[in-house]
Design a protein around this motif. Sequence first.
Motif, PDB file in Angstrom:
ATOM      1  N   ASP A 333       0.925  -1.190  -0.307  1.00  0.00           N
ATOM      2  CA  ASP A 333       0.052   0.468   0.077  1.00  0.00           C
ATOM      3  C   ASP A 333       0.893   1.056  -0.071  1.00  0.00           C
ATOM      4  O   ASP A 333       1.830   1.510   0.800  1.00  0.00           O
ATOM      5  N   LYS A 334       0.619   2.044  -1.408  1.00  0.00           N
ATOM      6  CA  LYS A 334       1.499   3.089  -1.201  1.00  0.00           C
ATOM      7  C   LYS A 334       1.602   4.281  -0.182  1.00  0.00           C
ATOM      8  O   LYS A 334       2.424   5.190  -0.298  1.00  0.00           O
ATOM      9  N   LYS A 335       0.023   4.208   0.065  1.00  0.00           N
ATOM     10  CA  LYS A 335      -0.250   5.183   0.511  1.00  0.00           C
ATOM     11  C   LYS A 335      -0.734   4.788   2.492  1.00  0.00           C
ATOM     12  O   LYS A 335      -0.616   6.136   3.497  1.00  0.00           O
ATOM     13  N   ALA A 336       0.255   3.738   2.995  1.00  0.00           N
ATOM     14  CA  ALA A 336       0.611   3.391   4.187  1.00  0.00           C
ATOM     15  C   ALA A 336       1.519   3.984   5.176  1.00  0.00           C
ATOM     16  O   ALA A 336       2.527   4.474   4.131  1.00  0.00           O
ATOM     17  N   ARG A 337       1.813   4.603   5.699  1.00  0.00           N
ATOM     18  CA  ARG A 337       2.661   5.085   6.761  1.00  0.00           C
ATOM     19  C   ARG A 337       3.922   4.383   6.735  1.00  0.00           C
ATOM     20  O   ARG A 337       4.500   4.766   6.440  1.00  0.00           O
ATOM     21  N   ILE A 338       3.610   2.803   7.448  1.00  0.00           N
ATOM     22  CA  ILE A 338       5.062   2.282   6.972  1.00  0.00           C
ATOM     23  C   ILE A 338       4.782   1.519   5.335  1.00  0.00           C
ATOM     24  O   ILE A 338       4.146   0.044   5.105  1.00  0.00           O
ATOM     25  N   ASP A 339       5.263   2.336   4.912  1.00  0.00           N
ATOM     26  CA  ASP A 339       5.076   1.745   3.161  1.00  0.00           C
ATOM     27  C   ASP A 339       6.084   0.617   2.791  1.00  0.00           C
ATOM     28  O   ASP A 339       6.934   0.394   4.115  1.00  0.00           O
ATOM     29  N   GLU A 340       6.280  -0.004   1.393  1.00  0.00           N
ATOM     30  CA  GLU A 340       7.374  -0.455   1.370  1.00  0.00           C
ATOM     31  C   GLU A 340       9.003  -0.009   1.662  1.00  0.00           C
ATOM     32  O   GLU A 340       9.856  -0.105   2.150  1.00  0.00           O
ATOM     33  N   LYS A 341       9.104   1.645   1.509  1.00  0.00           N
ATOM     34  CA  LYS A 341      10.085   1.969   1.395  1.00  0.00           C
ATOM     35  C   LYS A 341      10.317   2.048   2.889  1.00  0.00           C
ATOM     36  O   LYS A 341      11.678   2.043   3.566  1.00  0.00           O
ATOM     37  N   VAL A 342       9.314   2.831   3.472  1.00  0.00           N
ATOM     38  CA  VAL A 342      10.007   2.800   5.095  1.00  0.00           C
ATOM     39  C   VAL A 342      10.212   1.423   6.037  1.00  0.00           C
ATOM     40  O   VAL A 342      10.942   1.779   6.702  1.00  0.00           O
ATOM     41  N   THR A 343       9.811   0.404   5.552  1.00  0.00           N
ATOM     42  CA  THR A 343       9.721  -1.358   5.805  1.00  0.00           C
ATOM     43  C   THR A 343      11.118  -0.812   5.416  1.00  0.00           C
ATOM     44  O   THR A 343      11.993  -1.859   6.451  1.00  0.00           O
ATOM     45  N   ALA A 344      11.755  -1.047   4.216  1.00  0.00           N
ATOM     46  CA  ALA A 344      12.638  -1.393   4.104  1.00  0.00           C
ATOM     47  C   ALA A 344      13.777  -1.010   5.010  1.00  0.00           C
ATOM     48  O   ALA A 344      14.930  -0.949   5.684  1.00  0.00           O
ATOM     49  N   ALA A 345      13.820   0.588   5.415  1.00  0.00           N
ATOM     50  CA  ALA A 345      14.731   1.583   5.767  1.00  0.00           C
ATOM     51  C   ALA A 345      14.717   0.883   7.216  1.00  0.00           C
ATOM     52  O   ALA A 345      16.051   1.069   8.029  1.00  0.00           O
ATOM     53  N   THR A 346      13.579   0.740   8.110  1.00  0.00           N
ATOM     54  CA  THR A 346      13.305   0.089   9.156  1.00  0.00           C
ATOM     55  C   THR A 346      14.295  -1.006   9.438  1.00  0.00           C
ATOM     56  O   THR A 346      14.407  -1.362  10.418  1.00  0.00           O
ATOM     57  N   LEU A 347      13.810  -2.257   8.369  1.00  0.00           N
ATOM     58  CA  LEU A 347      14.539  -3.621   8.474  1.00  0.00           C
ATOM     59  C   LEU A 347      15.533  -3.338   8.348  1.00  0.00           C
ATOM     60  O   LEU A 347      16.059  -4.172   9.437  1.00  0.00           O
ATOM     61  N   TYR A 348      16.024  -2.209   7.971  1.00  0.00           N
ATOM     62  CA  TYR A 348      17.537  -2.692   7.691  1.00  0.00           C
ATOM     63  C   TYR A 348      17.923  -2.197   9.022  1.00  0.00           C
ATOM     64  O   TYR A 348      19.429  -1.824   9.532  1.00  0.00           O
ATOM     65  N   ASN A 349      17.745  -0.865   9.761  1.00  0.00           N
ATOM     66  CA  ASN A 349      17.763  -0.453  11.262  1.00  0.00           C
ATOM     67  C   ASN A 349      17.595  -1.079  12.232  1.00  0.00           C
ATOM     68  O   ASN A 349      18.374  -1.212  12.667  1.00  0.00           O
ATOM     69  N   ASP A 350      16.737  -2.204  12.182  1.00  0.00           N
ATOM     70  CA  ASP A 350      16.042  -2.858  13.176  1.00  0.00           C
ATOM     71  C   ASP A 350      17.127  -3.660  13.305  1.00  0.00           C
ATOM     72  O   ASP A 350      18.034  -4.924  14.349  1.00  0.00           O
ATOM     73  N   ALA A 351      17.899  -4.507  12.021  1.00  0.00           N
ATOM     74  CA  ALA A 351      19.347  -5.222  11.573  1.00  0.00           C
ATOM     75  C   ALA A 351      19.688  -5.325  12.280  1.00  0.00           C
ATOM     76  O   ALA A 351      20.799  -5.809  13.355  1.00  0.00           O
ATOM     77  N   GLU A 352      20.688  -3.834  12.067  1.00  0.00           N
ATOM     78  CA  GLU A 352      21.686  -3.332  12.539  1.00  0.00           C
ATOM     79  C   GLU A 352      21.760  -3.377  14.466  1.00  0.00           C
ATOM     80  O   GLU A 352      22.887  -4.267  14.232  1.00  0.00           O
ATOM     81  N   ALA A 353      20.825  -3.102  14.513  1.00  0.00           N
ATOM     82  CA  ALA A 353      20.649  -3.290  16.263  1.00  0.00           C
ATOM     83  C   ALA A 353      21.283  -4.236  16.926  1.00  0.00           C
ATOM     84  O   ALA A 353      21.565  -4.172  17.546  1.00  0.00           O
TER      85      ALA A 353
END
Length: 402
Positions: A333-353
Amino acid sequence: MRLPFTLLGAASLLTVTAYGQSIDAQKVTFDYVRLPMIPVPAGSHSYQAEVVLRYEEAVKQQKADHLSAVAEAKIKAEKDKQEYKALSLKDKALNRLLLDERKPGAAVIPTADYTAQVYDAKTLAATYVNVSGFQRAAGPTADLRITVTTDGFTLGPIAPAEVKSNTQVKLAGVSTGDGVKHLYEVSYKSPISVKVSTKDGAVLLDELIEATNTYTVGKTEAFGNPDGLAKFWAANQNAFLRQLDENSMKANMKLVADYLDSKLGQRVITRNTSIIVVSDKKVNYDEYPQAYEKALMGYKGLGDPARIADAQKQINEAIALWNKALSESNPKDKKARIDEKVTAATLYNDAEANLWLNNFDEADRLLARLKLLDISRYNTMANELGAVVQDQRVRFNANKKS
């Protein structure tokens, strides 16, 4: 319509703007103490370093054999002169006429083969045999004994080769096409092995460093004709080989230093990465700057043993914020708050941590989810981070018991 990411390297600043949404990869640099691959006995703090030149006696023998060959050549030449002098004029004439034997000349001195350079073992040990986190010591009181053994410069095939020249060759004013230059390709290696044992005699490591046992090819200067190459080689062979010898020893001893530090050292490593922050003029992404601040402070404390507990607390709090955001993830869903790109950014942050809390399985799981999104720039970042996760996992597991 959303603009594409701009990625300047895996850990460089990444900015995406879609209407009011902004995704920024903030560069982060911090230090951490890398664990050794091979744990040492508890309480070990010192080491004794020794370099053994296993080829030294062979070099002495090679030089002695050449001196002996030179002496024999001179003796033979002098003997031939005396025998010739003892002949009558008639015999000398007959020998010259029938056997084409003339008055013996000077001794033919055999050419010496290149002998490997014998380095100062103590200097090599002091310069290259170091282990982070340990103090150098002498004698039997050292906790670890490190012996680096080198077999010296070993020549492989020396083969003639040809390369095309950009210079046009002309005969009588007529072009004959691109010229050919001649050179030698010289194969060489300098094998080195490393042994590490405790003061009680227990062997922790005993290996040949494979990279030093592989032939490298050096190339001479190229000449327009074989005669030029032959003259160069006759005059400069020893100097050329000596330079290869020295370069090989320096390069391989640096490999030894890195190898020992990776296997045994507790080196402070500087990590360059990014924490990705999301913001929007109309949508609330307040958890991202909050998580950024907590993760940043946590990472900065990883290199100080006194701050580890607080560092882990801060990182855990950042992970909680990112996990909560991921619970809303809706990549389709491109209109979702946690859309594809935000999900990708969050997954990367989470994995590093999770990596820095030694939650390796969770880091791998998050990176796997990230790769399923198949965003090329994040694939690159995930691959780099995945290599760090694997290295840290191996080191952590090796040091569990100690």
